[in-house]
Design an enzyme around this catalytic site. Sequence first.
Site, PDB file in Angstrom:
ATOM      1  N   ARG A 114      55.915  86.519   6.731  1.00 20.33           N
ATOM      2  CA  ARG A 114      54.834  87.161   7.104  1.00 20.33           C
ATOM      3  C   ARG A 114      54.834  88.683   7.272  1.00 20.33           C
ATOM      4  O   ARG A 114      54.357  89.253   7.464  1.00 20.33           O
ATOM      5  CB  ARG A 114      54.350  86.637   8.315  1.00 20.33           C
ATOM      6  CG  ARG A 114      53.224  85.543   8.379  1.00 20.33           C
ATOM      7  CD  ARG A 114      53.017  85.322   9.853  1.00 20.33           C
ATOM      8  NE  ARG A 114      51.650  84.638  10.017  1.00 20.33           N
ATOM      9  CZ  ARG A 114      51.427  83.412   9.988  1.00 20.33           C
ATOM     10  NH1 ARG A 114      52.453  82.430   9.570  1.00 20.33           N
ATOM     11  NH2 ARG A 114      50.150  83.004  10.408  1.00 20.33           N
ATOM     12  N   ARG A 159      43.192  74.521  19.312  1.00 16.43           N
ATOM     13  CA  ARG A 159      44.251  75.290  19.064  1.00 16.43           C
ATOM     14  C   ARG A 159      44.140  76.434  20.049  1.00 16.43           C
ATOM     15  O   ARG A 159      43.164  77.064  20.028  1.00 16.43           O
ATOM     16  CB  ARG A 159      44.702  75.615  17.728  1.00 16.43           C
ATOM     17  CG  ARG A 159      46.039  75.206  17.336  1.00 16.43           C
ATOM     18  CD  ARG A 159      46.217  75.441  15.979  1.00 16.43           C
ATOM     19  NE  ARG A 159      46.560  76.994  15.671  1.00 16.43           N
ATOM     20  CZ  ARG A 159      46.947  77.455  14.381  1.00 16.43           C
ATOM     21  NH1 ARG A 159      47.015  76.539  13.313  1.00 16.43           N
ATOM     22  NH2 ARG A 159      47.191  78.535  14.282  1.00 16.43           N
ATOM     23  N   LYS A 162      46.219  76.818   4.421  1.00 16.33           N
ATOM     24  CA  LYS A 162      47.745  76.721   3.768  1.00 16.33           C
ATOM     25  C   LYS A 162      48.177  75.264   4.151  1.00 16.33           C
ATOM     26  O   LYS A 162      48.892  74.660   3.285  1.00 16.33           O
ATOM     27  CB  LYS A 162      48.441  77.899   4.322  1.00 16.33           C
ATOM     28  CG  LYS A 162      48.122  79.152   4.036  1.00 16.33           C
ATOM     29  CD  LYS A 162      49.172  80.327   4.700  1.00 16.33           C
ATOM     30  CE  LYS A 162      49.012  80.287   6.394  1.00 16.33           C
ATOM     31  NZ  LYS A 162      47.866  80.827   6.911  1.00 16.33           N
ATOM     32  N   ARG A 204      37.593  74.742  13.801  1.00 17.06           N
ATOM     33  CA  ARG A 204      39.112  74.011  14.045  1.00 17.06           C
ATOM     34  C   ARG A 204      39.058  73.771  15.455  1.00 17.06           C
ATOM     35  O   ARG A 204      39.775  72.868  16.175  1.00 17.06           O
ATOM     36  CB  ARG A 204      40.221  74.655  13.473  1.00 17.06           C
ATOM     37  CG  ARG A 204      41.496  73.827  13.439  1.00 17.06           C
ATOM     38  CD  ARG A 204      42.493  74.360  12.936  1.00 17.06           C
ATOM     39  NE  ARG A 204      42.746  75.752  13.212  1.00 17.06           N
ATOM     40  CZ  ARG A 204      43.890  76.335  12.388  1.00 17.06           C
ATOM     41  NH1 ARG A 204      44.461  75.914  11.243  1.00 17.06           N
ATOM     42  NH2 ARG A 204      44.095  77.577  12.932  1.00 17.06           N
TER      43      ARG A 204
HETATM   44  P1  ADP Z   1      47.490  80.666  11.103  1.00 17.12           P
HETATM   45  O1  ADP Z   1      48.180  80.938   9.585  1.00 17.12           O
HETATM   46  O2  ADP Z   1      46.257  80.003  10.984  1.00 17.12           O
HETATM   47  O3  ADP Z   1      47.256  81.925  11.583  1.00 17.12           O
HETATM   48  P2  ADP Z   1      50.273  79.525  11.711  1.00 17.12           P
HETATM   49  O4  ADP Z   1      50.310  78.057  12.053  1.00 17.12           O
HETATM   50  O5  ADP Z   1      50.862  79.714  10.267  1.00 17.12           O
HETATM   51  O6  ADP Z   1      48.444  80.043  11.611  1.00 17.12           O
HETATM   52  O7  ADP Z   1      50.756  80.728  12.835  1.00 17.12           O
HETATM   53  C1  ADP Z   1      50.216  80.620  14.068  1.00 17.12           C
HETATM   54  C2  ADP Z   1      51.283  81.642  14.896  1.00 17.12           C
HETATM   55  O8  ADP Z   1      52.497  81.395  14.976  1.00 17.12           O
HETATM   56  C3  ADP Z   1      51.123  83.258  14.402  1.00 17.12           C
HETATM   57  O9  ADP Z   1      50.034  83.863  14.872  1.00 17.12           O
HETATM   58  C4  ADP Z   1      52.294  83.896  14.963  1.00 17.12           C
HETATM   59  O10 ADP Z   1      52.164  83.970  16.307  1.00 17.12           O
HETATM   60  C5  ADP Z   1      53.284  82.694  14.786  1.00 17.12           C
HETATM   61  N1  ADP Z   1      54.031  82.596  13.497  1.00 17.12           N
HETATM   62  C6  ADP Z   1      53.952  81.645  12.584  1.00 17.12           C
HETATM   63  N2  ADP Z   1      54.863  81.976  11.444  1.00 17.12           N
HETATM   64  C7  ADP Z   1      55.425  83.245  11.858  1.00 17.12           C
HETATM   65  C8  ADP Z   1      55.945  84.175  11.043  1.00 17.12           C
HETATM   66  N3  ADP Z   1      56.515  84.150   9.969  1.00 17.12           N
HETATM   67  N4  ADP Z   1      56.393  85.340  11.691  1.00 17.12           N
HETATM   68  C9  ADP Z   1      55.966  85.636  13.102  1.00 17.12           C
HETATM   69  N5  ADP Z   1      54.906  84.815  13.517  1.00 17.12           N
HETATM   70  C10 ADP Z   1      54.830  83.634  13.192  1.00 17.12           C
END
Ligand code: ADP
Length: 187
Positions: free
Chosen positions: A88, A133, A13, A127
Amino acid sequence: MIGLIFGPPGSGKGTQAARLEEEMRIHHLSTGDTLRGEVAKGTSLGKEVGRIMAAGDLVPDELIVDVVRTRLPGAEQGVGALLDGFPRTVAQARALDAMLADEGHRVDFIVALKVPEDALVERLLHRAELEGRTDDTRDVIAERMREYHKLTEAVLEHYRKQGARIIEVDGTGTPDEVFDRIHLALT
Ligand code: ADP
C-alpha cells in the site's frame, strides 16, 4: 505466480480475490482480513493496530511487511499468492520486491480495479449496514480515500515503471460482471 489485486477502498478487491483464489488455485492473502483477525483475537499485534485501523490510517510499513513475510507461502510450497491490500506504499512495494527476489520471483501481474469515488463511498456505507465494519463510517472512509491517493496510488506507478503486467478492469457492476472482465483479461 505472484499477483496483486489493487484498487481503492470499496473497489471489491476482497470479493474478486476470493473468486480468483478458487479459479486459479492461488493463495489469497488479505492484509486487512489478517489484521482484523488479530484485533478480534486481541493479540499484541491486534492491540497495536486496532486504533490505527479504526481511524482509517495505514499501519507502519515495518509492521505490515513482517506480517506478509511470515504469511507468504515459500517458493518451495509451489503455490502462488494473490496479495490483497498489500503493498500500500512504495516502501512496502520495495520490501515485497526484495522478499520475492530472494526466492527468484517478482510480481507477475496486477489486477487494478477502477471505480468512481462516489460509487465507492456508497458501497462502503452499504457494507457498514451489513457487516458493521468499524472503519466504514463517512469520516473514516474519507480518511482511507485520502491515504489511498496520498500513498497507495503510487504503488501502481512503481510497477508500471518495472514493466509489470497491469490489467486495468472496470470494477463497476455486479461481482459476476467484474469477475468476467477480470477472467477475460487474464486469459
Ligand atoms: P480497504 O481496502 O477496504 O480499506 P482493507 O481490509 O484492505 O480495506 O484494510 C483495512 C485497514 O487495514 C486499512 O485501512 C489499514 O489501516 C490496514 N491495512 C491493511 N493493509 C495494510 C497495509 N498494506 N499497510 C498499512 N495498513 C494496512
